[in-house]
Scaffold this active site. Structure first.
Site, PDB file in Angstrom:
ATOM      1  N   TYR A   2     -12.106 -73.341-103.638  1.00  0.00           N
ATOM      2  CA  TYR A   2     -13.102 -72.264-103.555  1.00  0.00           C
ATOM      3  C   TYR A   2     -14.236 -72.477-104.562  1.00  0.00           C
ATOM      4  O   TYR A   2     -15.293 -71.874-104.436  1.00  0.00           O
ATOM      5  CB  TYR A   2     -12.454 -70.893-103.793  1.00  0.00           C
ATOM      6  CG  TYR A   2     -11.540 -70.432-102.668  1.00  0.00           C
ATOM      7  CD1 TYR A   2     -11.399 -71.176-101.504  1.00  0.00           C
ATOM      8  CD2 TYR A   2     -10.822 -69.256-102.767  1.00  0.00           C
ATOM      9  CE1 TYR A   2     -10.563 -70.769-100.489  1.00  0.00           C
ATOM     10  CE2 TYR A   2      -9.985 -68.834-101.743  1.00  0.00           C
ATOM     11  CZ  TYR A   2      -9.856 -69.599-100.617  1.00  0.00           C
ATOM     12  OH  TYR A   2      -9.023 -69.192 -99.598  1.00  0.00           O
TER      13      TYR A   2
ATOM     14  N   LYS B 299       1.531 -78.641-101.674  1.00  0.00           N
ATOM     15  CA  LYS B 299       1.569 -79.538-100.505  1.00  0.00           C
ATOM     16  C   LYS B 299       1.624 -80.958-101.063  1.00  0.00           C
ATOM     17  O   LYS B 299       0.771 -81.810-100.779  1.00  0.00           O
ATOM     18  CB  LYS B 299       0.307 -79.276 -99.654  1.00  0.00           C
ATOM     19  CG  LYS B 299       0.299 -79.937 -98.303  1.00  0.00           C
ATOM     20  CD  LYS B 299       1.281 -79.338 -97.304  1.00  0.00           C
ATOM     21  CE  LYS B 299       1.277 -80.141 -96.022  1.00  0.00           C
ATOM     22  NZ  LYS B 299       2.455 -79.900 -95.186  1.00  0.00           N
TER      23      LYS B 299
ATOM     24  N   ASP C 293       3.584 -74.850 -96.202  1.00  0.00           N
ATOM     25  CA  ASP C 293       3.855 -74.530 -94.787  1.00  0.00           C
ATOM     26  C   ASP C 293       5.267 -73.969 -94.639  1.00  0.00           C
ATOM     27  O   ASP C 293       5.504 -72.992 -93.924  1.00  0.00           O
ATOM     28  CB  ASP C 293       3.610 -75.740 -93.878  1.00  0.00           C
ATOM     29  CG  ASP C 293       4.033 -77.064 -94.490  1.00  0.00           C
ATOM     30  OD1 ASP C 293       4.491 -77.074 -95.645  1.00  0.00           O
ATOM     31  OD2 ASP C 293       3.918 -78.105 -93.814  1.00  0.00           O
TER      32      ASP C 293
ATOM     33  N   ASP D 203      -4.230 -67.245-101.735  1.00  0.00           N
ATOM     34  CA  ASP D 203      -5.048 -66.326-100.942  1.00  0.00           C
ATOM     35  C   ASP D 203      -4.345 -66.045 -99.612  1.00  0.00           C
ATOM     36  O   ASP D 203      -4.196 -64.894 -99.178  1.00  0.00           O
ATOM     37  CB  ASP D 203      -6.416 -66.981-100.701  1.00  0.00           C
ATOM     38  CG  ASP D 203      -7.427 -66.017-100.128  1.00  0.00           C
ATOM     39  OD1 ASP D 203      -7.142 -64.811-100.089  1.00  0.00           O
ATOM     40  OD2 ASP D 203      -8.506 -66.472 -99.710  1.00  0.00           O
TER      41      ASP D 203
ATOM     42  N   ASP E 260      -1.684 -62.533 -98.500  1.00  0.00           N
ATOM     43  CA  ASP E 260      -1.942 -61.649 -97.354  1.00  0.00           C
ATOM     44  C   ASP E 260      -0.697 -61.554 -96.468  1.00  0.00           C
ATOM     45  O   ASP E 260      -0.355 -60.482 -95.967  1.00  0.00           O
ATOM     46  CB  ASP E 260      -3.127 -62.161 -96.525  1.00  0.00           C
ATOM     47  CG  ASP E 260      -4.441 -61.612 -97.052  1.00  0.00           C
ATOM     48  OD1 ASP E 260      -4.483 -61.217 -98.241  1.00  0.00           O
ATOM     49  OD2 ASP E 260      -5.430 -61.569 -96.296  1.00  0.00           O
TER      50      ASP E 260
END
Ligand code: NAD
Length: 367
Positions: free
Chosen positions: A143, A199, A231, A255, A259
């Site tokens: 980001y 990852k 994942d 992020d 959620d």
């Protein structure tokens, strides 16, 4: 007894409704526990654009830096949606995070037992409850990395690729170390379990992430560490959410996963968050939800996410643990008595209240 300066940024939409009530809750805490809270109301977001032409006036950032803690409602709304990216209200959030050095985002995802009907998972998956603390790195990674557009050149078979876009993920040892420490410190006060989400089978940043988390873990021998690919983590969150405790993640993975974790615990109107920087610097506390323009001004917003954010502020920045407990216990009591705002009114037996009435119920339940 303490005296604290709290910068309050109501923002836009439902922001003012939920922050006003939360300040009332904090005043009651101050009276009951002998503290004094001085609130300074500041502009940021759409309301700041209207008043000053800027999304984050320099005076707002300066006042936040001088405060003990920042309480933010939410920013943004359709009125400002057509503005170019850098002038949009949401830029204020990035400016505050960067300006205050808020590198650690704490997002608890707790399934309140009174709200178990709000959980979209089958009962058998949540029988042991959900109490997760996502610790998301907030000022680094993709980001904040270099991004842009460039000529994509030719494909291996000679075709013109056209324009290409790129975003860059990079993390330094310092950035990973400091977020890892926040996670391990939190784990020490909880179930002493840390999940490092990455990852590392593909990304070099994730491999460095694992190395550094592994080194930091040696300082916390009591804490068990489990490494999990992002994942897989996203699957396990819906399969065995009760097993998770502290999850340490990069900016983008946190992020997304926060959620998901938020959704499995019910309404967005219940989710608080804290953003922390260096020890001794002001933290910023805000609900996870946005400005909800569809219900703004209608006395329908659930104020509990903001009230619970204030409890986090008392606990993590102001060091007032029993006062934080008092707010959280009051919220639990109100829920157990069947009071709900419309977003969490899942059963016919509950009593639906507006924003102001819910806030008053919490205030009356503080002991
Ligand atoms: P949102 O969170 O504002 O609303 C999504 C849905 O959830 C809406 O139906 C809304 O009514 C409901 N909702 C949200 N908070 C609620 C509450 N406290 N009580 C009851 N219902 C609630 O997300 P959105 O609609 O995608 O965004 C609206 C605006 O908010 C946009 O401008 C967006 O950029 C901004 N936003 C700001 C922040 C922030 O300030 N931190 C975060 C997210 C979105």
């Amino acid at each position: 007894m303490g005296s604290f300066n709290i910068a309050v940024i109501p923002g836009d939409g439902i922001g003012p409704e939920v922050t006003n009530g939360t300040c009332e809750v904090l005043q009651v805490i101050a009276q009951k526990y002998g503290h004094s809270f001085h609130f300074e109301e500041l502009l940021a977001g759409g309301s700041a654009i209207d008043a000053t032409g800027e999304t984050l006036p320099a005076s707002t950032l300066a006042a936040c830096k001088k405060s003990d803690a920042v309480l933010l409602g939410a920013v943004g709304g359709p009125k400002w949606d057509s503005l170019p990216g850098k002038q949009r209200p949401e830029q204020a959030l990035l400016g505050l995070r960067a300006g205050l050095g808020l590198y650690a985002n704490l997002r608890p995802a707790v399934l309140h037992k009174e709200l178990s009907q709000a959980c979209p998972l089958k009962d058998k998956y949540v029988a042991d409850g959900i109490d997760i603390m996502i610790v998301r790195e907030l000022t680094g990674g993709i980001y904040f990395g270099e991004r842009g557009r460039r000529d994509g050149g030719k494909s291996p078979d000679g075709q013109d690729m056209g324009q290409e876009a790129y975003d860059t993920e990079s993390y330094s040892v310092l950035e990973i170390e400091r977020i890892a420490r926040v996670g391990f410190e939190l784990a020490m006060g909880r179930k002493k379990k840390v999940f490092c989400i990455d990852k590392a089978n593909i990304l070099e940043t994730s491999r460095l992430w694992r190395e550094v988390v592994g080194r930091v873990s040696l300082e916390y021998p009591e804490v068990e560490v489990e490494y999990m690919y992002v994942d897989n983590a996203s699957m396990q969150l819906v399969r065995r959410p009760s097993d998770f405790d502290v999850m340490i993640t990069s900016n983008i993975f946190g992020d997304i996963l926060s959620d998901e974790a938020g959704m499995i615990t019910g309404s967005i109107g219940m989710l608080p968050s804290a953003s922390l920087g260096a020890p001794g610097k002001p933290g910023m506390y805000e609900p996870v939800h946005g400005s909800a323009p569809d219900i703004a001004g209608l006395n329908k917003a659930n104020p509990l996410a903001t009230i619970l954010s204030a409890a986090m502020m008392l606990r993590w920045t102001l060091g007032l643990r029993k006062e934080a407990d008092a707010i959280e216990n009051a919220v639990s009591k109100v829920l157990s008595e069947g009071y709900r705002t419309i977003d969490i009114a899942y059963s016919e037996e509950c009593t639906v209240l507006g924003t102001r009435e819910m806030t008053q119920k919490v205030i009356l339940s503080i002991v």
